[in-house]
Scaffold this active site. Structure first.
Site, short mmCIF file in Angstrom:
data_model
loop_
_atom_site.label_atom_id
_atom_site.label_comp_id
_atom_site.label_asym_id
_atom_site.label_seq_id
_atom_site.Cartn_x
_atom_site.Cartn_y
_atom_site.Cartn_z
N ASP A 1 45.06 -0.57 -25.86
CA ASP A 1 45.01 -1.83 -26.57
C ASP A 1 45.03 -1.47 -28.06
O ASP A 1 44.79 -0.33 -28.44
CB ASP A 1 43.69 -2.51 -26.19
CG ASP A 1 43.46 -3.78 -26.95
OD1 ASP A 1 44.42 -4.53 -27.11
OD2 ASP A 1 42.32 -4.01 -27.39
N LYS A 2 45.35 -2.41 -28.91
CA LYS A 2 45.37 -2.07 -30.33
C LYS A 2 44.07 -2.49 -31.02
O LYS A 2 43.31 -1.65 -31.47
CB LYS A 2 46.55 -2.73 -31.03
CG LYS A 2 46.70 -2.31 -32.47
CD LYS A 2 47.89 -2.95 -33.12
CE LYS A 2 47.64 -4.38 -33.52
NZ LYS A 2 46.67 -4.55 -34.59
N GLY B 1 48.40 -7.88 -28.25
CA GLY B 1 48.74 -9.29 -28.34
C GLY B 1 49.28 -9.64 -29.71
O GLY B 1 49.68 -10.76 -29.97
#
Lengths: 1087, 305
Positions: free
Chosen positions: A363-364, A619
């Protein structure tokens, strides 16, 4: 089915629903034994051992005392059962603590103290500050209109009448913690016949804590095991590691081998009996036997060979695995002093898979970055602020604009301050602090406050803003919530000064800009968004619109109705919101910086060197994602790297772009170029749905991928895709949106970060910071894998050794299935003599931590089961056969003629085995600590002590044997000979390989310990994994390395493990699931 | 702590040429003298082996296997005379063994057919668990029961030197621990060899089992199909070229399975009886180690790695 909860009405619902007794227990005292036994016996291995143990009760065929199998079997069962019982007892204790907790309940207006387990559905529960919520409650009142219960007071209009009687219509219990679509009707009388809609925001879920609120009061709607938490509890499916799968496979292979031995020897035994034994009068075979006589000898051999499968392997593995997990928990270097959290291995069973990871999906936000947002720049009506200084708050132009009350800037700032769900709290000293669920909102509100537009309070529906010292009030009419589908949030407020109704929106650019007023030029804003994204900033567009009074009133009704639907509420709401959010006037763009965590680029670079493929799933916007990827070394800038884009809105476009990327990728695989592809959520959805095959191929080819704008379920889908190609995946994330991905992946790692502990709870491992990942994988993964590989193969080796001796003995005992060793020795051999020294292999380190960290390539080298595969196992198999022959031949010849007394010869052979074991373990140990010396040589001493004790008991069959032997010089000479003859060739072969065909590990060992430079580690980075190559390497059979059987093989070229597949097809027996299917042949599956 | 951080001080040996070559050299240097010592010990043993099972059959019965079996099961005289010549001086004590070849005392059915409790005390005289098919005869439990006892070896030897009786001491040929703890002083043979088939020797019912040393020796089953069991000890020296007359009763049936019977007279050394295996094996392993050390050195100089 709907559930009707009658508030504060004990009688009507008391028996309908369960009480609040929580039970996480698996067993009760009564059913513990049968249930636990049933569970244990549902495993194939245990069924097999039980069958063997039962067969041994038939004295005609048992070669040894049944105790030799029953003993270890009961021991092992007792160990697992005790562990289960202990866990269950702890669960019982924590349940009991929760159940007996005192809570306040309101009965007929009186506060009563009862135990938490006596709460019934419909009871009014009174909570004080810092209390834990005992069951799922619908909140009806709190002490403070603000605080945690802000939304609830709004929904119930602050009504805190505790004598309330009414009914709550709510759905049947489920585990979705984000949905609670219910209605509240109050009676009597029905106030305006009004139905109050309730959402999840109106609930207090079990196990939450009440904070910053003096008291709160709620109606119990779900109790006991029917709470949201209780429903979502459940045993997660156990994860099976590649090593476990390989061990199962090898066990299957041994089982087949054992059957072959049993059949061959059984037939030979029957033939010998019919032709030879019948002549031997002293054996006195009756001339006519029973019908089952022919079966007896094969069955005897089955029992004799049953020790081939080590009964203790599961227990030993469980034990060492929990130690690996403890080592992870204990590791100081993975302790995060900032948040005070240490790493934790929640799943103790999968540590060795850490060393096998091939894909990391990360995930970032919050994982790579710190998730500490700072407002950096903004663009208001086309004017950019903060470009020079990098900090808009300090930008003089903006400060001037604020002080001159430029209307656009004022509106911009008021949206920043109002359009959010932030709750301001005023401390006694008068300073205002903000509580925000989202870090972005926090950053925006704080920035607005710094620009003299401070959010002062939200009380009831009134919002108070302090602008340059003057107070401005707004009435909050509706909140159009943020959802990940809508990607924007809005509020409808009434300006109390002029009575105008205003819609304020903020959201992602693609969720705002298309709904702008057709007359407005949005180009300037999209350029600004582009520009900020290039800098790796997170952007939000702010917009507003004045609403006509009628328009709002009309819409408000629809909104209320949608809000109280029970079915598909979310979808209906989104639709209604859409009707309001159009013709927006875009005010500007905010840019928020999210800083990279410490050590992220180094960690990524190191793991990439180790041959791990990195995928970033976020996202965020494409440009933001790419910038972050660049700054954390995930992709290289232009000349070195190449970024391929997959986009398109339609199926065709996506397919064409996919094809193009795939083509480029195929061409460039041979070049030393970093090629990565970027795909956004939309294109990804199409690609996954319609072009799965092409996308899978791309996934295998590409070392790096960036997927932006992806939803949680797409993240999980990507994991699933990679898993279906038999890759070991590790997913790392920190937020609730990563939970599904984490649970789906082979290994889930959660970062116990700022977005809460949701991900960390769902994960197998939780760490404090992303940078600990490299230590987790490189150090712990590497060691765990090496240790388990040795331990499991050694377990097979020692069992095979003793079994081969028994088989050899059967050739000189008339193939009758007689056992050379007595029952006590056989039992002790497996349980004591051979299991303790190998246990300390959990301390073994083939390379120092420093070397492992400096040469991450070694991880890739250990991929694909290099240390534990059919080929290395063949080495151990050969070694055990060789050692069995050495022990047998030497002890039979040294103790021949007048010395060939059964008990003595058996003891000589057994001691020979024990001596060999000690030296084999010593030879395979890379680093000796004091504990290892103690275990290896102490065990040898313990063997003699145990046998001296046994030899001192007149009742035992071994009476005086050990004393007699120890006095004979011949015995000691025999031991010395066995050791030299058994270890000499192994040592010579090992030395030869070590010096002339060293593995990468050996090279590093030499470099590390002799201090010399590394001559050539070579480039062991993966170059390509094209299908053609895979297929061709599979078709080559008969590896050259077959001639060396005495040594576990450490093959060099990355392809050789693949090659050996051709020879090991029989090992495919007993594959229990497709997941076990050979990890060597990366069959490219399309499913 | 150091343990939890996996940082216990460790010694990390690696297989350097120096280390490995030294190890092999040392093993070679130690093993060769041991081998020589073992071989010479084995050579010091003087051993007389006489195979008699074919020679002790009268001419008329030696034709076929059936004839031999008929002879051994018949009632005709089984006395047989053998002459042994002592090759070298034999120092006392000289052990007298009988050796059986191709006799599977380790057969699953045979080796388990005994009851140790019954042998140990009179209280459990009726315990015959596991003794089948020699558990009971005529409805009474057999003491000692089981196939092993039933098939007790029953050839006897009588030694004469220069027509004078050569005493063979039969006391103390079994393990003391067996006499004291495994075979009871109050257990007397009962109902033994009374069945329809008679296996081997009978026992004197007036002596307790702890005094029946031949039985005790026999019941220490052998692990190999070729084995020697102690018959007695001669406690005088025998000179070279002494001629010993042996009068033996050839009663034990090995003909039905082509088993061999041998009479063995042997002295003993620190290493036991005559057995060249250890010596040869030590020399071989030692030589191999030296050879490996040499060749590793050679290879090392030609190609260090």
């Amino acid at each position: 089915m709907k559930r009707y909860v009658y508030i504060n009405d004990d009688d009507s619902t008391k028996d309908l629903y369960c009480d609040n007794r929580i039970s996480n227990r698996k067993y009760t005292i009564v059913n513990f034994l049968p249930k636990n036994l049933w569970e244990q016996f549902s495993r194939f291995m245990n069924q097999y051992f039980l069958l063997i143990a039962c067969l041994q009760l038939w004295s005609l065929i048992t070669p040894v005392n049944p105790a030799s199998t029953w003993g270890p079997l009961i021991f092992i069962f007792a160990v697992s059962a005790t562990k289960e019982a202990w866990d269950d007892y702890n669960r019982y204790l924590s349940d009991k603590k929760a159940n007996e907790k005192e809570v306040w309940v309101l009965r007929h207006g009186i506060k009563k103290h009862i135990q938490a387990q006596d709460i019934h559905v419909g009871n009014l529960v009174w909570l004080c500050e810092n209390d834990e919520v005992p069951c799922d409650l619908v909140l009806i009142g709190t002490s403070d209109p603000q605080g945690l219960c802000y939304v609830e007071t709004a929904a119930l209009d602050g009504e805190t009448d505790l004598k309330t009687r009414g009914v709550i219509e709510c759905p049947s219990p489920d585990k979705d913690i984000r949905r609670f679509d219910a209605n509240l009707r109050l009676f009597p009388p029905f106030i305006d016949n009004d139905i109050c809609s309730l959402t999840i925001k109106n609930t207090l879920l079990q196990s939450c804590y009440l904070r910053n609120t003096e008291w709160a009061c709620g109606v119990a709607v779900y109790t006991g095991n029917e709470t949201k938490l209780g429903m979502s509890r459940g045993v997660p499916e156990p994860k099976l590691t590649a090593v476990d799968a390989m061990i199962d496979k090898l066990t299957g292979a041994i089982f087949v081998f054992q059957l072959v031995v049993v059949i061959v020897l059984g037939i030979a035994g029957d033939v010998w009996k019919e032709t030879e034994a019948i002549k031997r009068w002293y054996v006195k075979y009756p001339p006519e036997g029973q019908w089952y006589e022919l079966l007896i000898i094969p069955l005897r051999f089955e029992l004799l060979c049953s020790i081939m499968i080590p009964i203790s392997i599961k227990v030993s593995l469980d034990l060492v695995k929990s130690l690996y997990a403890k080592f992870i928990d204990w590791d100081i270097e993975m302790y995060d002093p900032e948040s005070g959290t240490s790493s934790h291995a929640a799943n103790t069973a999968i540590s060795e898979d850490l060393g096998q990871v091939e894909y990391i999906l990360t995930d970032k936000t919050g994982t790579l970055t710190e998730n500490r947002m700072i407002f950096r720049r903004c663009c208001i009506s086309g004017i950019s602020y903060g470009n020079e200084s990098g900090d808009a708050i300090k930008d003089v132009d903006l400060q001037n604009a604020v002080s001159t009350s430029s209307p656009d800037v004022i509106r911009f700032l008021s949206i920043m301050a109002i359009c959010n769900t932030v709750v301001p709290t005023k401390s006694k000293s008068g300073t205002i602090s903000y509580k925000a669920q989202s870090q972005d909102e926090d950053a925006l509100v704080n920035a607005a406050a710094n620009l003299h537009m401070a959010l002062v309070s939200k009380s009831g529906n009134m919002i108070e803003i302090n602008y340059n010292g003057s107070s401005v009030q707004y009435e909050l009419l509706d909140t159009l919530e943020f959802t990940s589908d809508r990607k924007r949030m809005s509020v409808v407020v009434r300006d109390c000064q002029n009575g105008k109704v205003i819609l304020m929106s903020k959201g992602a650019d693609e969720a705002i800009l298309p709904y702008s007023d057709p007359g407005q030029h949005t180009k300037i804003f999209s350029e600004a968004v582009e520009q900020y994204a290039q800098l790796g900033l997170r952007t939000l567009c702010l917009a507003w619109r004045e609403l006509m009074e009628d328009e709002y009133r009309e819409w408000s009704l629809m909104f209320k109705e949608a809000n109280s639907t029970l079915v598909d509420r979310e979808w209906r709401l989104a639709e209604v919101c859409q009707r309001l959010e159009h013709n927006l006037e875009i005010l500007g763009v905010t840019a928020i910086e999210d800083r990279l965590q410490d050590g992220v680029p180094e960690t990524i670079e190191m793991l990439r060197k180790a041959g791990v493929y990195f995928w970033m799933l976020t996202g965020d916007k494409q440009n933001t994602a790419i910038q972050i990827a660049l700054s954390c070394n995930l992709i290289s800038p232009e000349p070195k790297g190449q970024l391929l884009l997959i986009d398109g809105k339609t199926e065709d476009e996506v397919f064409r772009s996919l094809e193009r990327v795939l083509l480029t990728m195929r061409i460039t695989t041979s070049e030393p170029k970093d090629v990565a592809f970027v795909v956004d959520g939309w294109a990804l959805e199409i690609a996954l749905k319609h072009h799965r095959k092409a996308f899978t191929e791309l996934a295998i080819l590409s070392r790096t991928a960036i997927c932006c704008r992806v939803t949680p379920s797409q993240k999980a889908q990507l994991v699933e895709l990679l898993k279906s190609c038999d890759y070991k995946t590790l997913a790392i994330g920190d937020g609730g949106n990563d939970v599904r991905m984490i649970q789906q992946a082979d290994i889930g790692v959660g970062i116990s970060g700022r977005e809460g502990l949701q991900a960390a709870r769902a994960a197998d491992y939780s760490i404090g910071k992303f940078r600990f990942l490299k230590r987790l994988i490189l150090v712990h993964g590497h060691y765990s894998y090496n240790r388990t590989a040795f331990l499991s193969q050694y377990s097979f080796y020692k069992s095979l050794l003793i079994c081969f001796i028994q088989i050899l003995f059967s050739f000189i005992s008339g193939v009758s299935g007689a056992s050379l060793f007595n029952s006590v020795s056989l039992m002790a051999y497996n349980v004591f003599y051979t299991s303790i020294p190998v246990m300390v292999s959990v301390l073994d380190k083939d390379l120092s931590e420093k070397t492992v960290m400096q040469h991450p390539q070694i991880l890739f080298y250990c991929h694909a089961g290099r240390l534990l595969n059919p080929s290395t196992f063949a080495g151990w198999f050969g070694r055990s056969l060789f050692h069995a022959i050495v022990v047998f031949v030497i002890s039979m010849h040294a103790y021949s003629y007048e010395k060939s007394e059964m008990e003595e010869v058996a003891m000589v052979a057994l001691s020979g085995c024990i001596w060999l074991q000690a030296f084999v373990v010593a030879l395979e140990t890379n680093s000796f600590t004091i504990l290892q010396h103690l275990a290896i040589w102490g065990n040898l001493a313990a063997f003699y002590i145990i046998n001296w004790i046994l030899s001192a008991l007149p009742a035992s069959g071994m009476y005086t044997i050990m004393f007699r032997l120890c006095r004979q010089p011949a015995y000691w000479l025999t031991m010395l000979l066995i050791v030299a003859a058994g270890i000499g060739p192994v040592l010579a072969l090992k030395y030869f390989r070590y010096t002339y065909t060293p593995s990468k590990i050996n090279i590093l060992q030499q470099a590390e310990r002799l201090g010399g430079p590394i001559l050539s580690l070579g480039n062991i980075e993966p170059q390509s994994r094209s299908f053609e190559k895979e297929v061709s390497s599979l078709s080559i059979t008969l590896p050259k390395s077959r001639n060396s059987v005495y040594e576990p093989l450490l093959l060099d070229s990355p392809n050789s493990t693949g090659r050996s597949l051709g020879t090991v097809t029989p090992f495919d027996f007993l594959q229990s699931s497709s997941r076990l299917s050979s990890i060597y042949s990366r069959d490219y599956k399309t499913n | 702590s150091k343990f939890t951080q996996q940082e216990l001080p460790a010694c990390k040996p690696i297989l350097t040429p120096k280390w490995v070559i030294t190890a092999f050299t040392i093993v070679g240097i130690i093993f060769i003298p041991i081998g020589i010592a073992s071989l010479s010990a084995s050579n010091d043993v003087v051993e007389i082996v006489d195979r008699y099972e074919t020679a002790c059959i009268p001419e008329d019965s030696s034709g076929s296997k059936d004839a031999k079996i008929r002879f051994i099961q018949g009632n005709s005289s089984k006395t047989c005379n053998r002459t042994l010549t002592v090759p070298k001086h034999m120092k006392n004590p000289i052990y007298v063994y009988y050796q059986l070849d191709n006799f599977y005392q380790n057969h699953r059915r045979y080796v388990k057919s005994r009851n140790d409790q019954q042998l140990r005390s009179n209280d459990s005289a009726s315990e015959t668990d596991g003794c089948k098919p020699e558990a009971e005869a005529n409805g009474q439990p057999i003491v000692p029961c089981g196939l092993i006892a039933w098939s007790l070896f029953n050839d006897t030897y009588n030694f004469q030197k220069n027509n004078a009786q050569l005493a063979v001491k039969k006391k103390g040929i079994s393990w003391k621990s067996d006499r004291d703890h495994k075979f009871g002083k109050d257990v007397y043979p009962k109902n033994f060899q009374q069945g329809s088939l008679i296996g081997g020797a009978s026992l004197n019912e007036s002596y307790p089992l702890s005094d029946q040393e031949d039985l005790i020796v026999w019941m220490r089953t052998a692990a190999l199909p070729t084995f020697r069991k102690l018959y007695g000890k001669i406690e005088v020296d025998l000179e070279a070229n002494d001629v010993i007359q042996v009068t033996l009763e050839n009663r034990y049936n090995t003909y039905s399975f082509n088993g061999k019977k041998k009479l063995v007279l042997s002295t003993t050394t620190w290493l036991g009886g005559k057995n060249d295996f250890l010596g040869i094996a030590y020399l071989a392993v030692g030589g191999l180690c030296l050879f490996l050390a040499l060749s590793f050195t050679g290879i090392y100089f030609v190609k260090p790695r």
